[in-house]
Design a protein around this motif. Structure first.
Motif, PDB file in Angstrom:
ATOM      1  N   CYS A 518       0.808  -1.219   0.000  1.00  0.00           N
ATOM      2  CA  CYS A 518       0.000   0.000   0.000  1.00  0.00           C
ATOM      3  C   CYS A 518       0.840   1.267   0.000  1.00  0.00           C
ATOM      4  O   CYS A 518       0.285   2.376   0.082  1.00  0.00           O
ATOM      5  CB  CYS A 518      -0.942   0.000   1.212  1.00  0.00           C
ATOM      6  SG  CYS A 518      -2.282  -1.196   1.065  1.00  0.00           S
ATOM      7  N   SER A 580     -11.649  -1.214   0.530  1.00  0.00           N
ATOM      8  CA  SER A 580     -10.690  -0.103   0.622  1.00  0.00           C
ATOM      9  C   SER A 580     -10.929   0.729   1.875  1.00  0.00           C
ATOM     10  O   SER A 580      -9.982   1.227   2.492  1.00  0.00           O
ATOM     11  CB  SER A 580     -10.785   0.778  -0.631  1.00  0.00           C
ATOM     12  OG  SER A 580     -12.002   1.519  -0.646  1.00  0.00           O
ATOM     13  N   GLU A 584      -8.395   1.258   4.795  1.00  0.00           N
ATOM     14  CA  GLU A 584      -8.062   2.651   5.121  1.00  0.00           C
ATOM     15  C   GLU A 584      -8.067   2.861   6.632  1.00  0.00           C
ATOM     16  O   GLU A 584      -7.175   3.515   7.190  1.00  0.00           O
ATOM     17  CB  GLU A 584      -9.082   3.574   4.467  1.00  0.00           C
ATOM     18  CG  GLU A 584      -8.697   5.040   4.463  1.00  0.00           C
ATOM     19  CD  GLU A 584      -7.871   5.407   3.247  1.00  0.00           C
ATOM     20  OE1 GLU A 584      -6.878   6.116   3.433  1.00  0.00           O
ATOM     21  OE2 GLU A 584      -8.227   4.991   2.132  1.00  0.00           O
ATOM     22  N   VAL A 598      -6.122   4.181   0.031  1.00  0.00           N
ATOM     23  CA  VAL A 598      -5.939   2.783  -0.380  1.00  0.00           C
ATOM     24  C   VAL A 598      -6.679   2.515  -1.689  1.00  0.00           C
ATOM     25  O   VAL A 598      -6.226   1.732  -2.524  1.00  0.00           O
ATOM     26  CB  VAL A 598      -6.433   1.834   0.726  1.00  0.00           C
ATOM     27  CG1 VAL A 598      -6.367   0.378   0.260  1.00  0.00           C
ATOM     28  CG2 VAL A 598      -5.613   2.011   1.983  1.00  0.00           C
ATOM     29  N   LEU A 599      -7.843   3.151  -1.873  1.00  0.00           N
ATOM     30  CA  LEU A 599      -8.599   2.965  -3.113  1.00  0.00           C
ATOM     31  C   LEU A 599      -7.739   3.360  -4.318  1.00  0.00           C
ATOM     32  O   LEU A 599      -7.687   2.634  -5.318  1.00  0.00           O
ATOM     33  CB  LEU A 599      -9.878   3.783  -3.080  1.00  0.00           C
ATOM     34  CG  LEU A 599     -10.720   3.767  -4.354  1.00  0.00           C
ATOM     35  CD1 LEU A 599     -11.208   2.357  -4.657  1.00  0.00           C
ATOM     36  CD2 LEU A 599     -11.907   4.725  -4.249  1.00  0.00           C
ATOM     37  N   MET A 602      -5.040   0.821  -5.009  1.00  0.00           N
ATOM     38  CA  MET A 602      -5.565  -0.338  -5.728  1.00  0.00           C
ATOM     39  C   MET A 602      -5.805  -0.007  -7.191  1.00  0.00           C
ATOM     40  O   MET A 602      -5.467  -0.795  -8.081  1.00  0.00           O
ATOM     41  CB  MET A 602      -6.876  -0.808  -5.063  1.00  0.00           C
ATOM     42  CG  MET A 602      -6.682  -1.389  -3.667  1.00  0.00           C
ATOM     43  SD  MET A 602      -8.222  -1.494  -2.690  1.00  0.00           S
ATOM     44  CE  MET A 602      -9.251  -2.469  -3.753  1.00  0.00           C
TER      45      MET A 602
END
Length: 807
Positions: A518, A580, A584, A598-599, A602
């Motif tokens: 991440c 996500s 998070e 995090v979204l 990804m």
């Protein structure tokens, strides 16, 4: 076998069948070809093998279909795709024929099918005359393949606007009837072998003999030989006969042989020396049935007797209930019987009506799964979580083919208990170290050595082997990715959160290992990403591919690319946004993802993967620019993506607890699994997990606390290696699973006779008295001491008060 590939179809068929019959007469066997493992079973129940003649004829039919309709039927993927996958030169030639018309195709197919039907009748009669199981199963496979081909072609004729009035229904019906008839003959043949040879033994069945059998040191040979024959036949059926047909045949064998054994032991009148032999045999028999029954059940409700939908399973439970009553009545010590039947007015629970509970006989022989016998109404929802999962898992792994709905149910039931268990252990396993040590014990399989993309079996479309990145990944990583994929695609946020719990609550020492993916600087390191992150980004990647291609084609900037990603948000599972947010909230303080969320990490990893797979210079340059994306420069685009995902999540909503109904409403699992099987990634995930379960069944049962107490929990095995070898012949002969035969005799299995007499079994006084009169103590009281004579007399008086019911 060489056959003519040119000329009129009917001439070729006649020569083909002549040579096939000549081959049988010379070798006394049917020349067979293997079908691709991917197509075996299914709704149409494809066989494992089919005769060379049937395979060749189906190939010729496809050629005639192409000639008549100028397009492939898609029944033979080798002809339809022209990829060479599983295609021989002969088949490729057969696909090229002169132009024809639909009427000619229907006529030739019907005529040639009639000739093959007559040919198979001849072979099947030969097989029955000589009791040749190999030839009979080969003929059954040929008939099953031809039936399925005729069904598919008939469906295409019905749907075509150019074929009004054309039909192959009669031919299909004839072959379907032949498959059913051959299955019946196969069942009859096995039942005859069982009743005439396996279940007959003059020595052990000599109940009136005054000398104990084998000096009272063991049970009879009959149950042991029956157990060995049933195990061997099950393996043979599973590997030769179409799966659904194999299951029906095995169910019929078990039911029929159990009928003979139930009648025999419930009516046996042994001498004083052989009275205990009946009890020992019944106990062995019930333990054997417990291990054989999962193979013919479809779920845990059938296995434990809480469902009456399957007639054969219901009959088997009834017979086992009768055997349990017989075991209690014949085996219970006289002293315990005396305490329950000394006063005529005392109520006896065993005479009470049996409530709706799991079958008492199954709980008796599976005491490690059931701590006590329930006396009130009991459903599958009342089972402990681990027991419920273990029972369904046992049924799943006993099936002749993978049941994808049941697999999905097992993975997601009881708040994704099994998925969470698997993922927790997989992410803490060092795949490289684990597999290096295991490879020293087992050599590489042929599949590992082979680089072929297909299995070369008939009807192979190239989907039976792993593709792309999965081929080079460690099996443990593949399995962990598969678990996350299924939880994200069909589960709710709660399911995915339960599976990801080890990541969300990882200790400080593992933060770098589990959360390094991440970090915004690690977007490019696809091979270094942990399994859970790979799985989530791979779900995203196919849906984001159009945005990448559009950006490359129009030479757009990163801003335009991100705008395109926002527009595609509704194409992705809403679970990803929920995941996500969970990640998070648990994000470590020293991990800074791409775009600050995090979204976006990804999304960035998924876009990078798509770009690198395209392999173009422009894509590589864009991928490098993506890795250096500045949060401040692309603030509006990042905000747009977050808003798009959040909006979709709110509009579509989470599944909530909907999936928890999978145990109560079976069709829900069917719906979800059909959705998974429509995608290559979903299909591969199911196959990967199923393969892992095959290799680690005992390990998983050990983790669930449902492994037999006599067994040691084995270590987790890598699916890439050869599965555990089946038990040796001698072990199978003298052991029932992890138990040795005659446990009741040796004292290693102690039945709670008092508890059994306190269990409501709907046993009538008349039935119990009948069984008691078969006991040698009641028929030969002269051999008893004074105390036991008095006990027998008291019990007899008790039942004399029920004379109205008994007479």
């Amino acid at each position: 076998m060489e056959v003519m590939e040119e000329g009129n179809l009917m001439d070729r068929v006649q020569i083909l069948l002549q040579r096939d019959l000549a081959y049988y007469e010379e070798h006394q066997k049917v020349l067979q070809e293997r079908l691709c493992s991917e197509v075996v079973g299914g709704q149409l129940d494809f066989p494992h093998h089919a005769s060379f003649a049937s395979v060749k004829l189906v190939s010729w039919w496809e050629g005639e279909f192409v000639a008549a309709f100028h397009k492939p039927s898609d029944f033979l993927p080798t002809v339809a795709e022209k990829s060479g996958a599983g295609t021989s030169d002969d088949e490729a030639e057969a696909a090229v024929v002169i132009t024809s018309v639909p009427e000619e195709f229907a006529r030739l197919t019907e005529s040639s099918a009639a000739q093959l039907l007559e040919h198979l009748h001849t072979l099947s009669q030969e097989a029955l005359d000589h009791a040749d199981l190999t030839v009979l199963t080969g003929t059954l496979g040929a008939a099953a393949l031809t039936r399925n081909a005729l069904w598919c072609y008939n469906e295409l004729l019905k749907r075509s606007s150019d074929t009004s009035g054309l039909s192959l229904h009669n031919s299909f019906k004839q072959f379907n009837e032949m498959v059913e008839a051959l299955a019946e003959r196969l069942l009859d043949l096995h039942n005859r072998l069982l009743s005439l040879y396996i279940l007959q033994d003059a020595d052990s069945l000599n109940w009136e003999h005054n000398q104990a059998f084998f000096e009272g040191q063991r049970g009879s040979f009959i149950i042991q030989m029956w157990w060995l024959y049933m195990q061997g036949t099950r393996e043979d059926l599973w590997n030769t006969v179409p799966p659904k047909t194999a299951q029906r045949v095995f169910a019929g064998m078990l039911n029929e042989s159990l009928t003979i054994l139930t009648v025999r032991y419930s009516q046996a009148t042994p001498s004083m020396s052989r009275g205990n032999l009946v009890v020992i045999d019944i106990s062995n028999l019930l333990l054997c049935v417990r291990h054989l029954l999962p193979a013919i059940c479809t779920n845990k409700a059938e296995l434990i007797g809480l469902s009456n939908q399957n007639k054969v399973v219901r009959d088997i439970h009834s017979k086992c209930h009768e055997l349990l009553c017989c075991l209690i009545t014949r085996g219970c010590p006289l002293a315990i019987l005396y305490k329950h039947f000394r006063k005529p007015g005392d109520p006896v629970p065993i005479f009470s009506e049996r409530p709706v509970t799991p079958a008492p006989w199954y709980m008796v022989v599976s005491s490690h799964c059931f701590t006590s016998l329930p006396k009130d109404k009991y459903t599958t929802k009342d089972l402990p979580d681990k027991t419920a999962v273990a029972l369904d898992l046992t049924v799943l792994m006993a099936q002749p083919e993978a049941s994808w709905p049941l697999l999905l149910k097992v993975l997601m039931m009881r708040k994704s208990l099994l998925s969470s268990l698997l993922f927790h252990h997989l992410i803490h396993t060092n795949p490289a170290k684990e597999e290096k040590s295991l490879r020293k014990e087992a050599p590489a399989t042929a599949e590992e050595k082979s680089n072929a993309k297909t299995c070369l079996g008939f009807l192979c479309a190239g989907n039976c082997r792993m593709k792309g990145k999965d081929r080079i990944e460690e099996p443990m990583t593949q399995t962990a990715c598969a678990v996350i994929h299924i939880a994200a695609m069909v589960g709710c946020i709660g399911d995915l959160g339960a599976v990801l719990q080890p990541v969300l609550e990882c200790p400080t020492s593992e933060i770098k290992t589990l959360w390094g993916c991440c970090d915004g600087r690690q977007v490019w390191d696809e091979h270094g990403h942990p399994a859970w992150f790979k799985a989530l980004t791979r779900i995203m990647a196919p849906s984001l591919e159009p945005a990448v291609k559009n950006a490359l084609q129009n030479k757009c900037s990163i801003k335009v690319l991100l705008h395109g990603v926002a527009q595609l948000a509704e194409c992705l599972p809403t679970t990803l946004y929920g995941a996500s947010q969970l990640l998070e909230d648990a994000l470590p303080a020293d991990v800074r993802p791409l775009g600050g969320s995090v979204l976006m990490q990804m999304v960035g990893a998924a876009l990078y993967s798509v770009m690198m797979d395209l392999g173009k210079d422009e894509a590589t340059a864009m991928a490098e620019a993506l890795c250096n994306m500045d949060k401040r420069k692309y603030h509006s685009q990042i905000k747009e993506i977050k808003h798009a995902f959040a909006t979709c999540f709110e509009e579509m909503g989470d599944k909530g607890d909907a999936f928890s109904t999978v145990e109560e409403v079976p069709y829900i699992a069917d719906i979800y699994v059909s959705h998974l099987l429509l995608t290559e990634s979903g299909k591969q995930a199911l196959k990967t997990i199923y393969k892992f379960l095959q290799h680690n069944m005992k390990w998983i049962l050990g983790q669930l606390g449902a492994l037999d107490p006599n067994e040691v929990v084995p270590p987790m095995r890598t699916p890439k290696l050869k599965p555990p070898d089946p038990p040796k012949l001698l072990h199978s002969m003298f052991n029932i699973g992890a138990h040795k035969f005659d446990e009741l005799l040796t004292g290693t299995w102690n039945l709670d006779w008092k508890g059994l007499l306190q269990t409501p079994l709907s046993l009538t006084p008349k039935k119990m008295w009948t069984q008691l009169t078969y006991r040698p103590e009641f028929r030969e009281p002269q051999y008893l001491n004074e105390h036991d004579k008095k006990v027998v007399e008291t019990i007899s008086k008790y039942f004399s008060h029920h004379h109205a019911q008994i007479s």
